[in-house]
Design a protein around this motif. Sequence first.
Motif, PDB file in Angstrom:
ATOM      1  N   LYS A  97       4.677   5.505  -5.674  1.00  0.00           N
ATOM      2  CA  LYS A  97       4.929   5.659  -6.787  1.00  0.00           C
ATOM      3  C   LYS A  97       4.107   6.457  -7.580  1.00  0.00           C
ATOM      4  O   LYS A  97       4.139   7.007  -8.661  1.00  0.00           O
ATOM      5  CB  LYS A  97       4.852   4.276  -7.600  1.00  0.00           C
ATOM      6  CG  LYS A  97       5.900   2.747  -7.107  1.00  0.00           C
ATOM      7  CD  LYS A  97       5.863   1.893  -7.828  1.00  0.00           C
ATOM      8  CE  LYS A  97       4.521   0.881  -7.629  1.00  0.00           C
ATOM      9  NZ  LYS A  97       4.791  -0.273  -8.429  1.00  0.00           N
ATOM     10  N   GLU A  98       2.708   6.379  -7.099  1.00  0.00           N
ATOM     11  CA  GLU A  98       1.661   7.546  -7.656  1.00  0.00           C
ATOM     12  C   GLU A  98       2.544   8.811  -7.638  1.00  0.00           C
ATOM     13  O   GLU A  98       2.090  10.067  -8.327  1.00  0.00           O
ATOM     14  CB  GLU A  98       0.615   7.436  -6.914  1.00  0.00           C
ATOM     15  CG  GLU A  98      -0.614   8.430  -7.357  1.00  0.00           C
ATOM     16  CD  GLU A  98      -1.074   8.076  -8.672  1.00  0.00           C
ATOM     17  OE1 GLU A  98      -1.959   8.937  -9.365  1.00  0.00           O
ATOM     18  OE2 GLU A  98      -0.764   6.887  -9.466  1.00  0.00           O
ATOM     19  N   LEU A  99       3.169   9.063  -6.333  1.00  0.00           N
ATOM     20  CA  LEU A  99       3.670  10.447  -6.021  1.00  0.00           C
ATOM     21  C   LEU A  99       5.064  10.839  -6.865  1.00  0.00           C
ATOM     22  O   LEU A  99       5.760  11.884  -6.466  1.00  0.00           O
ATOM     23  CB  LEU A  99       3.765  10.733  -4.545  1.00  0.00           C
ATOM     24  CG  LEU A  99       2.319  10.750  -3.875  1.00  0.00           C
ATOM     25  CD1 LEU A  99       2.645  10.866  -2.474  1.00  0.00           C
ATOM     26  CD2 LEU A  99       1.597  12.056  -4.148  1.00  0.00           C
ATOM     27  N   GLY A 100       5.625   9.719  -7.507  1.00  0.00           N
ATOM     28  CA  GLY A 100       6.972   9.858  -7.962  1.00  0.00           C
ATOM     29  C   GLY A 100       8.164   9.693  -6.978  1.00  0.00           C
ATOM     30  O   GLY A 100       9.135  10.278  -7.530  1.00  0.00           O
ATOM     31  N   MET A 126       0.837  -1.111  -0.158  1.00  0.00           N
ATOM     32  CA  MET A 126       0.069  -0.075  -0.133  1.00  0.00           C
ATOM     33  C   MET A 126       0.856   1.048  -0.164  1.00  0.00           C
ATOM     34  O   MET A 126       0.578   2.392  -0.880  1.00  0.00           O
ATOM     35  CB  MET A 126      -0.983   0.019   1.101  1.00  0.00           C
ATOM     36  CG  MET A 126      -1.789   1.339   1.385  1.00  0.00           C
ATOM     37  SD  MET A 126      -2.550   1.360   2.742  1.00  0.00           S
ATOM     38  CE  MET A 126      -1.221   2.174   3.714  1.00  0.00           C
ATOM     39  N   THR A 127       1.976   1.260   0.856  1.00  0.00           N
ATOM     40  CA  THR A 127       2.723   2.360   0.993  1.00  0.00           C
ATOM     41  C   THR A 127       3.353   2.583  -0.484  1.00  0.00           C
ATOM     42  O   THR A 127       3.636   3.741  -0.618  1.00  0.00           O
ATOM     43  CB  THR A 127       3.870   2.088   2.028  1.00  0.00           C
ATOM     44  OG1 THR A 127       2.925   2.017   3.290  1.00  0.00           O
ATOM     45  CG2 THR A 127       4.425   3.611   2.308  1.00  0.00           C
ATOM     46  N   LEU A 143      10.332  -1.306   3.319  1.00  0.00           N
ATOM     47  CA  LEU A 143      10.533  -0.489   2.192  1.00  0.00           C
ATOM     48  C   LEU A 143      11.088   0.913   2.844  1.00  0.00           C
ATOM     49  O   LEU A 143      11.411   1.391   3.858  1.00  0.00           O
ATOM     50  CB  LEU A 143       9.371  -0.319   1.204  1.00  0.00           C
ATOM     51  CG  LEU A 143       8.527   1.029   1.598  1.00  0.00           C
ATOM     52  CD1 LEU A 143       7.530   1.097   0.580  1.00  0.00           C
ATOM     53  CD2 LEU A 143       7.659   0.545   2.964  1.00  0.00           C
ATOM     54  N   SER A 144      12.108   1.388   1.506  1.00  0.00           N
ATOM     55  CA  SER A 144      12.678   2.508   1.753  1.00  0.00           C
ATOM     56  C   SER A 144      12.074   3.633   0.762  1.00  0.00           C
ATOM     57  O   SER A 144      12.041   3.141  -0.440  1.00  0.00           O
ATOM     58  CB  SER A 144      14.020   2.681   1.810  1.00  0.00           C
ATOM     59  OG  SER A 144      14.739   1.696   2.973  1.00  0.00           O
ATOM     60  N   LEU A 145      12.028   4.845   1.097  1.00  0.00           N
ATOM     61  CA  LEU A 145      11.781   6.026   0.133  1.00  0.00           C
ATOM     62  C   LEU A 145      12.905   6.919   0.100  1.00  0.00           C
ATOM     63  O   LEU A 145      13.165   7.336   1.104  1.00  0.00           O
ATOM     64  CB  LEU A 145      10.422   6.663   0.597  1.00  0.00           C
ATOM     65  CG  LEU A 145       9.423   5.855   0.953  1.00  0.00           C
ATOM     66  CD1 LEU A 145       8.024   6.442   1.354  1.00  0.00           C
ATOM     67  CD2 LEU A 145       8.873   4.686  -0.276  1.00  0.00           C
ATOM     68  N   GLY A 146      13.118   7.054  -1.121  1.00  0.00           N
ATOM     69  CA  GLY A 146      14.176   8.049  -1.581  1.00  0.00           C
ATOM     70  C   GLY A 146      14.574   8.354  -2.917  1.00  0.00           C
ATOM     71  O   GLY A 146      13.805   8.115  -3.674  1.00  0.00           O
TER      72      GLY A 146
END
Length: 263
Positions: A118-121, A112-113, A150-153
């Motif tokens: 991905k939708e927000l780029g 979900m996250t 997961l990591s966002l960056g």
Amino acid sequence: MRSGAVIAVALLSACAAAPIAPPPPDELLRDALFGPASERISAKDVFALSGAMKRYLRQDLAGAMATSGPRQALIDAVSQGQLKLEYDSVRTRTAAEAFEARAGNCLSLVIMTAAFAKELGIEVQYHRASIADMWSRDGNIYFLNGHVNLSLGKRYVDPRTLYDAAELMTIDFLPGRELRGLRTEPVEEATIVAMFMNNRAAEALVRGRLDDAYWWVREAMHVGPAFMGAYNTLGVIYMRRGELELAERVFRRVLAQEPGNTR
């Protein structure tokens, strides 16, 4: 006839990385032994955003994104209680299902996250954790449980510094006390999807829906042919169907790919 043997299924298996496997050979699959699936089985559904998820980004998260940026706003939403997420291990959910329920296991909440990110780029990196074996049981089936986060960056062009640790923010849905000393390794998104399909197969097994279990795990093998957990589940399905020779052939394939994995 239902088998009385104790059977082990790898659920989100956390084995060490194995050699890349070719696509599943036809001789391991026996579609004719199983009836049609009773539910839609498609890898496209795993990360698909629902209308409600898109409205959440446009309306509920818009203010926070304007103030702190999309990445921080998303991190706060999933980790600081804005979405009021709850841990629920009963069913592995797609991104849309987890959002609607505001609940899921670690894999569901990661999916979900990631779908939001991905939708927000926002760049996403998935990790599989190396943890001590955690077994659970449902009837005469034992499950080997694993863990992902997961990591966002920001992704860099220079392959020598693909990710800058300072630019990565890791989100984990385990309690903080369980994160100490957690070691992880990166995995591809295809493996995450295969894990999802394999979990759904295991859940169908528990409910006695053998036909559904077969089609879920078949999809897992096609999406992530290197994920041996799906092959193990296929072997269990064949055992339940009474196809012991086929089951042995599948298990031998797993051992050929992962000689040290006797779980």
